[in-house]
Design a protein around this motif. Structure first.
Motif, PDB file in Angstrom:
ATOM      1  N   VAL A  60       0.851  -1.185   0.000  1.00 28.77           N
ATOM      2  CA  VAL A  60       0.000   0.000   0.000  1.00 28.77           C
ATOM      3  C   VAL A  60       0.890   1.239   0.000  1.00 28.77           C
ATOM      4  N   TYR A  61       0.541   2.206  -0.802  1.00 26.97           N
ATOM      5  CA  TYR A  61       1.304   3.447  -0.894  1.00 26.97           C
ATOM      6  C   TYR A  61       0.758   4.475   0.095  1.00 26.97           C
ATOM      7  N   PRO A  62       1.613   5.011   1.000  1.00 26.93           N
ATOM      8  CA  PRO A  62       1.142   6.037   1.931  1.00 26.93           C
ATOM      9  C   PRO A  62       1.224   7.431   1.301  1.00 26.93           C
ATOM     10  N   ASP A  63       0.113   8.138   1.294  1.00 25.12           N
ATOM     11  CA  ASP A  63       0.061   9.484   0.715  1.00 25.12           C
ATOM     12  C   ASP A  63       0.688  10.532   1.624  1.00 25.12           C
ATOM     13  N   GLU A  84      -9.448   1.695  10.020  1.00 26.59           N
ATOM     14  CA  GLU A  84      -8.899   0.620   9.201  1.00 26.59           C
ATOM     15  C   GLU A  84      -7.368   0.701   9.192  1.00 26.59           C
ATOM     16  N   ILE A  85      -6.716  -0.331   9.693  1.00 24.27           N
ATOM     17  CA  ILE A  85      -5.262  -0.433   9.677  1.00 24.27           C
ATOM     18  C   ILE A  85      -4.894  -1.214   8.424  1.00 24.27           C
ATOM     19  N   VAL A  86      -4.078  -0.626   7.549  1.00 22.38           N
ATOM     20  CA  VAL A  86      -3.744  -1.296   6.291  1.00 22.38           C
ATOM     21  C   VAL A  86      -2.306  -1.818   6.266  1.00 22.38           C
ATOM     22  N   TYR A  87      -1.515  -1.487   7.284  1.00 23.28           N
ATOM     23  CA  TYR A  87      -0.172  -2.040   7.472  1.00 23.28           C
ATOM     24  C   TYR A  87       0.044  -2.066   8.977  1.00 23.28           C
ATOM     25  N   PRO A  88       0.370  -3.230   9.543  1.00 20.75           N
ATOM     26  CA  PRO A  88       0.414  -3.359  11.006  1.00 20.75           C
ATOM     27  C   PRO A  88       1.563  -2.590  11.642  1.00 20.75           C
ATOM     28  N   LEU A  89       1.441  -2.351  12.935  1.00 22.29           N
ATOM     29  CA  LEU A  89       2.503  -1.709  13.703  1.00 22.29           C
ATOM     30  C   LEU A  89       3.763  -2.570  13.583  1.00 22.29           C
ATOM     31  N   THR A  90       4.840  -1.980  13.067  1.00 22.29           N
ATOM     32  CA  THR A  90       6.037  -2.732  12.707  1.00 22.29           C
ATOM     33  C   THR A  90       7.285  -1.926  13.048  1.00 22.29           C
ATOM     34  N   ASP A  91       8.299  -2.602  13.580  1.00 22.63           N
ATOM     35  CA  ASP A  91       9.631  -2.010  13.746  1.00 22.63           C
ATOM     36  C   ASP A  91      10.425  -2.308  12.487  1.00 22.63           C
ATOM     37  N   GLU A  92      10.730  -1.254  11.714  1.00 23.88           N
ATOM     38  CA  GLU A  92      11.452  -1.431  10.453  1.00 23.88           C
ATOM     39  C   GLU A  92      12.952  -1.398  10.695  1.00 23.88           C
ATOM     40  N   GLY A 105     -12.320   8.883   4.351  1.00 20.60           N
ATOM     41  CA  GLY A 105     -12.808   9.058   2.991  1.00 20.60           C
ATOM     42  C   GLY A 105     -12.464   7.894   2.086  1.00 20.60           C
ATOM     43  N   GLY A 106     -11.539   7.044   2.556  1.00 19.06           N
ATOM     44  CA  GLY A 106     -11.216   5.821   1.838  1.00 19.06           C
ATOM     45  C   GLY A 106     -10.069   5.894   0.865  1.00 19.06           C
TER      46      GLY A 106
END
Length: 116
Positions: A60-63, A84-92, A105-106
């Protein structure tokens, strides 16, 4: 919890042309980035934009990116509110703790981050 900065993420696969625009035409300074993301800004930390291809870890691309001082608290509030969470909480591995959520707004995906 405090918001530290908000920055736009501009999607592009044309990094050299983006460099020419943001660095050479607009006069922003290119800051250290990664293979898939460029950063441009000024000496003020709050003034920054990102130019990115596909996110390295997410499909998913974050705007927009919103940097906060307590990403865990924001994540908990988002989950509690039913966002709606589209990428989970993550340590990169590049030093961010982050998650993505979808705007009501979707269409807008927001990358909520905290520097480790």
């Amino acid at each position: 919890m405090a918001v530290r900065r908000i920055k736009p993420n501009i999607r592009s696969e044309r990094f050299e042309q983006s460099r020419a625009l943001y660095r050479d035409v607009l006069g922003l300074t290119e800051q250290p980035g990664l293979d898939w993301i460029l950063f441009f800004g000024t000496d003020q930390r709050e003034v920054q934009l990102s130019v990115m291809g596909q996110d390295l870890k997410s499909t998913v691309y974050p705007d927009v990116s919103v940097e906060v001082d307590d990403v865990d608290a924001v994540y908990a509030r988002a989950v509690e509110a039913g966002v709606e969470i589209v990428y989970p909480l993550t340590d990169e591995e590049w030093g961010l703790r982050r998650f993505f959520l979808r705007d009501p707004g979707g269409t807008t995906v927001i990358n909520v981050t905290q520097h480790n």
